[in-house]
Write an enzyme that holds these catalytic residues in place. Structure first.
Site, PDB file in Angstrom:
ATOM      1  N   VAL A 262     102.440  38.548  14.470  1.00  0.00           N
ATOM      2  CA  VAL A 262     101.678  38.875  13.265  1.00  0.00           C
ATOM      3  C   VAL A 262     101.594  40.398  13.113  1.00  0.00           C
ATOM      4  CG1 VAL A 262      99.489  38.550  12.040  1.00  0.00           C
ATOM      5  CG2 VAL A 262     100.283  36.800  13.639  1.00  0.00           C
ATOM      6  N   VAL A 263     101.640  40.863  11.872  1.00  0.00           N
ATOM      7  CA  VAL A 263     101.447  42.283  11.581  1.00  0.00           C
ATOM      8  C   VAL A 263     100.167  42.432  10.771  1.00  0.00           C
ATOM      9  CG1 VAL A 263     102.390  44.362  10.514  1.00  0.00           C
ATOM     10  CG2 VAL A 263     103.930  42.690  11.553  1.00  0.00           C
TER      11      VAL A 263
ATOM     12  N   GLY B 115     101.808  40.425   7.382  1.00  0.00           N
ATOM     13  CA  GLY B 115     103.086  39.784   7.670  1.00  0.00           C
ATOM     14  C   GLY B 115     102.952  38.876   8.874  1.00  0.00           C
TER      15      GLY B 115
ATOM     16  N   GLY C 262     105.407  35.779  11.300  1.00  0.00           N
ATOM     17  CA  GLY C 262     106.661  35.064  11.508  1.00  0.00           C
ATOM     18  C   GLY C 262     106.749  34.578  12.936  1.00  0.00           C
TER      19      GLY C 262
ATOM     20  N   LYS D  29     101.486  45.568  14.965  1.00  0.00           N
ATOM     21  CA  LYS D  29     102.364  44.424  15.173  1.00  0.00           C
ATOM     22  C   LYS D  29     102.008  43.780  16.506  1.00  0.00           C
ATOM     23  CE  LYS D  29     107.403  43.610  15.299  1.00  0.00           C
ATOM     24  NZ  LYS D  29     108.705  44.327  15.203  1.00  0.00           N
TER      25      LYS D  29
ATOM     26  N   ASP E  47     120.079  45.337  12.797  1.00  0.00           N
ATOM     27  CA  ASP E  47     119.453  44.378  11.890  1.00  0.00           C
ATOM     28  C   ASP E  47     118.966  45.083  10.623  1.00  0.00           C
ATOM     29  OD1 ASP E  47     118.713  41.828  11.085  1.00  0.00           O
ATOM     30  OD2 ASP E  47     116.737  41.921  12.043  1.00  0.00           O
TER      31      ASP E  47
END
Length: 327
Positions: free
Chosen positions: A47-48, A41, A43, A63, A151
């Site tokens: 980064v993950v 992942g 964004g 993460k 969230d």
């Protein structure tokens, strides 16, 4: 397991080139506790990686954050440690300008499963009850600890190999210990409660309840109930579906003009009819007990909205379900 500060000097920071290529940077043998295997992942946050803990052999999700301060997420995860419906921490620390969190590796997000595994197919009411029981249990635990997630959405829920759920990404979580005002805007459009869309900063755990209700509707219908591209459009869609009478009874409503069709009553039952009234290939059906939970979570007036704890006490969750009893 709590946070390990011993990992601070062992973790190699991700390089910009690695983030760009979505490939894990090489880690010299023996130089780090975590050996990064692949990017799972990325964004604006960072980064993950899927990584291996060299000490235990465990596969973890690591993460790597660009933000220098992630104390709130660390604190929240540590407080929630041990709950089966919340992702478990393994280690945390800083290296240079980056921070890292190592957590148990669970699996894909619920969003991914809904879109790429089920291809938008609806979940049955039985399936939804099982999933919602887990989500409500996780949120109840957070709320009991005085935390709001703020969230909640399918992107922040992970699905393990057995189909069980774990809430993740507590980066926007907030302690209610100090009281309001709280930040607003917060969360993701489509899952923000009406009071948030109206600019309220004196909110509470009921914002998490609303997000649970939206996810419940999404699981049942196979699609999101709201598509507004702005907060005003989003609020208008909510009021078109649920009516204006409820929000006008909220003590925080300031009398402003509301967007949408402005009809007083709710049309939610039309979207989720009882099985006896359903048409073939029509809207998703929902029992009376299930609808009481859904409509209780989707109350525009937060003062009348169910909390996660109240929802779990409802008779809908009392029906026999061996898997649910273990969550």
């Amino acid at each position: 397991m709590g946070w390990s500060t011993a990992a601070l000097d062992d973790v190699v920071a991700a390089t910009p080139a690695a983030r760009k290529s979505h490939r894990a940077p090489a880690t010299p043998a023996g130089s780090g506790r975590f050996h990064r295997l692949e990017v799972i992942g990325a964004g604006t946050f960072g980064v993950v990686y899927r990584a291996r803990d060299r000490r235990t052999g465990e596969i973890v999700a690591m993460k790597c954050l660009r933000a220098s301060d992630f104390a709130a997420e660390v604190s929240a995860l540590e407080a929630c440690s041990g709950h089966p419906s919340i992702v478990q921490p393994r280690a945390s620390g800083h290296l240079g300008s980056e921070a890292f969190l190592a957590m148990e590796f669970v699996g894909p997000t619920l969003r991914y499963v809904m879109k790429h595994v089920r291809f938008g197919r609806r979940h049955t009411e039985l399936e939804v009850r099982l999933l919602m029981r887990q989500l409500c249990a996780g949120v109840r635990w957070m709320n009991r600890l005085g935390l709001m997630h703020r969230d909640l959405k399918p992107d922040n829920v992970l699905v393990d190999s057995h189909g069980s759920l774990k809430i993740c990404d507590l980066g926007l979580s907030c302690s209610m210990a100090d009281g309001p005002p709280y930040s607003n805007p917060v969360g993701t459009r489509g899952y923000r409660a009406p009071e948030l869309l109206l600019g309220c900063t004196d909110y509470d755990e009921h914002v998490d309840s609303w997000a649970l209700g939206v996810m419940m509707a999404e699981l049942l219908a196979g699609k999101h109930p709201f598509h507004g591209r702005s907060d005003t459009e989003h609020l208008g869609e909510i009021l078109d579906l649920l009516g204006t009478a409820d929000i006008k009874e909220w003590s925080g409503y300031d009398g402003r003009r509301l967007p949408g069709g402005c009809q007083p009553g709710s049309f939610l039952r039309n979207k989720f009819p009882c099985p006896a009234e359903a048409r073939i290939k029509g809207p998703p059906t929902l029992s009376e007990a299930g609808f009481e939970v859904l409509s209780g979570l989707l109350r525009c007036n937060p003062e009348k909205r169910l909390t996660a704890e109240q929802a779990l006490k409802h008779r809908w969750f009392k029906e026999a379900n061996p898997r649910a009893a273990k969550s």
